[in-house]
Design an enzyme around this catalytic site. Structure first.
Site, PDB file in Angstrom:
ATOM      1  N   LYS A   1       8.987  -5.434   7.099  1.00  0.00           N
ATOM      2  CA  LYS A   1       9.987  -5.534   6.041  1.00  0.00           C
ATOM      3  C   LYS A   1      11.320  -4.944   6.492  1.00  0.00           C
ATOM      4  CE  LYS A   1       6.409  -6.857   3.446  1.00  0.00           C
ATOM      5  NZ  LYS A   1       5.141  -7.319   4.009  1.00  0.00           N
TER       6      LYS A   1
ATOM      7  N   ASP B   1       1.872   4.510   1.044  1.00  0.00           N
ATOM      8  CA  ASP B   1       2.509   3.288   1.536  1.00  0.00           C
ATOM      9  C   ASP B   1       3.978   3.376   1.119  1.00  0.00           C
ATOM     10  OD1 ASP B   1       3.533   0.734   1.966  1.00  0.00           O
ATOM     11  OD2 ASP B   1       1.657  -0.260   1.462  1.00  0.00           O
TER      12      ASP B   1
ATOM     13  N   ARG C   1      -1.177  -0.425  26.937  1.00  0.00           N
ATOM     14  CA  ARG C   1      -1.614  -0.270  25.554  1.00  0.00           C
ATOM     15  C   ARG C   1      -1.230   1.091  24.985  1.00  0.00           C
ATOM     16  NH1 ARG C   1      -6.758  -0.961  26.311  1.00  0.00           N
ATOM     17  NH2 ARG C   1      -7.457   1.173  25.983  1.00  0.00           N
TER      18      ARG C   1
ATOM     19  N   TYR D   1      -1.099  -2.566  -2.779  1.00  0.00           N
ATOM     20  CA  TYR D   1      -1.003  -3.855  -2.090  1.00  0.00           C
ATOM     21  C   TYR D   1      -2.382  -4.508  -2.059  1.00  0.00           C
ATOM     22  CZ  TYR D   1       0.141  -6.619   2.221  1.00  0.00           C
ATOM     23  OH  TYR D   1       0.354  -7.579   3.170  1.00  0.00           O
TER      24      TYR D   1
END
Length: 398
Positions: free
Chosen positions: A214, A189, A62, A117
């Site tokens: 993206k 962002d 992790r 967003y």
């Protein structure tokens, strides 16, 4: 930063070169160009003494692997010298939520741009509210006027430059100057332009997030997020990642690493095609206006030109008033533009949107139906022909 053979470069490299060379060591990889994908949870220690001291380069799956380290090295090189570290998350929204939980606590106040967003707003209005954190929304064009919105407990400001639906361009530098004077952190962002075209950490931003789903991935086949932070904010981000157990899967990390190698050439094509298409659409009789900050006529163009070195393939258009049934006929007639809620891949997309019901600091009243377009890597003439057919279908439905 090392080159593909493990040696140090003799002079500063351009971003396109760093994207290809950073995070690679072919000698350590036994001559292979790419690092292997490490699937693993358990890391074994050679001795009890090493185990007690947690003495190992990697301690648990992790917490990272050679694959994640390679990607982080590339992203740090891309973000620039202000970047102290990059965290990896399993989605863009996870990057946003992890960042907000990293910098906020019960009783704090957060300022968020009104063009953010929508899932960001949902997280703020639900999860953060549940934990006693207040959120106020502001006009993204407010600039230094944001000072009037600060409260004694305002801890952070979140911006999206530009907004990924309506494309208002906030003045990041002005907002950051005010926020820092008030002791608040600035979060950006940065998915639209990526750090390749917008190094927001160099413009006063403390934490720069991206939905790597993206453009970093670039092929519409992963869910992925990144959190880049400066020296002041990185310890907060690093601690939150550890405490929340945030990690990205090894296959998505590898695909992000593969995608980022070609980010420079892909984004350059998205920029060229997107701007060409935006200008073509601005001349169409069916189009009321085009929302694209790289257009000279856009209200945010001056800030874009000052702070950005390029644009992506995502922008919006406002159609002249027509019934929704005519817009639907247009969308249904398209064959190259798909309808889907992501963007940043190789394919072109078109979706209708209306944010009037959830804006709270500004009013969204564009004067006609709005469409968000992503211009992919298809031939531009073919895409224009597809939209030609779409506009013909729109007219036929009137």
């Amino acid at each position: 930063m090392t080159s593909s053979d493990g040696s140090k470069p003799s002079h500063p490299q351009h971003a396109a070169t760093r994207l290809v060379t950073a995070g690679r060591d072919s000698k350590a990889q036994k001559g292979f160009v790419n690092p292997p994908v490490f699937h693993g949870s358990t890391v074994l220690y050679p001795t009890a003494e090493d185990l007690h001291a947690h003495r190992a380069e990697f301690t648990y799956g992790r917490h990272g692997s050679p694959t994640t380290r390679a990607l982080q090295d590339v992203l740090i090189a891309l973000e620039g010298p202000q970047c102290a570290g990059v965290g990896l998350a399993p989605s863009g929204l996870s990057a946003i939520s992890t960042t907000l939980l990293a910098v906020l606590k019960a009783g704090d106040h957060l300022l968020v741009c009104d063009n953010a967003y929508r899932p960001t707003r949902n997280f703020c209005d639900n999860m953060l509210k549940r934990y006693g954190i207040g959120t106020s929304y502001f006009d993204p064009l407010i600039g230094a006027g944001i000072e009037t919105l600060f409260k004694p407990n305002t801890r952070a400001v979140l911006i999206e430059a530009p907004g990924s639906q309506t494309f208002e361009m906030p003045d990041v530098r002005a907002i950051a100057a005010v926020a820092h004077a008030r002791g608040a952190l600035v979060i950006d962002d940065n998915t639209w332009a990526t750090a390749l075209y917008h190094r927001s950490l160099e413009q006063g931003v403390d934490i720069s997030m991206q939905a790597g789903t993206k453009y970093v991935g670039g092929h519409s086949d992963i869910m992925f997020g990144t959190i880049a932070a400066n020296a002041k904010a990185w310890p907060l981000v690093q601690e939150a990642i550890r405490l929340l157990g945030v990690c990205a899967g090894p296959d998505d990390v590898y695909l992000a690493l593969r995608g980022v190698r070609t980010l420079s050439v892909r984004l350059a094509q998205h920029h060229r095609s997107g701007l060409d298409m935006a200008r073509w659409l601005a001349a169409r009789p069916e189009v009321e206006r085009v929302l694209h900050p790289a257009l000279e006529t856009d209200p945010g163009h001056a800030i874009w030109k000052r702070d950005f070195t390029g644009a992506s393939g995502l922008f919006s258009i406002v159609l002249k008033p027509v019934p929704q049934s005519a817009v639907d006929a247009m969308l249904n007639s398209l064959t190259l533009f798909g309808m889907g809620f992501s963007w940043g891949g190789f394919e072109s997309l078109a979706i209708p949107f209306d944010c009037s019901d959830y804006r709270t600091a500004t009013k969204w009243s564009p004067g006609g139906p709005a469409l968000r377009l992503h211009i992919g890597l298809e031939n531009l003439d073919d895409l224009k022909s597809d939209l030609d057919r779409g506009f013909a279908a729109l007219k036929a439905a009137l």
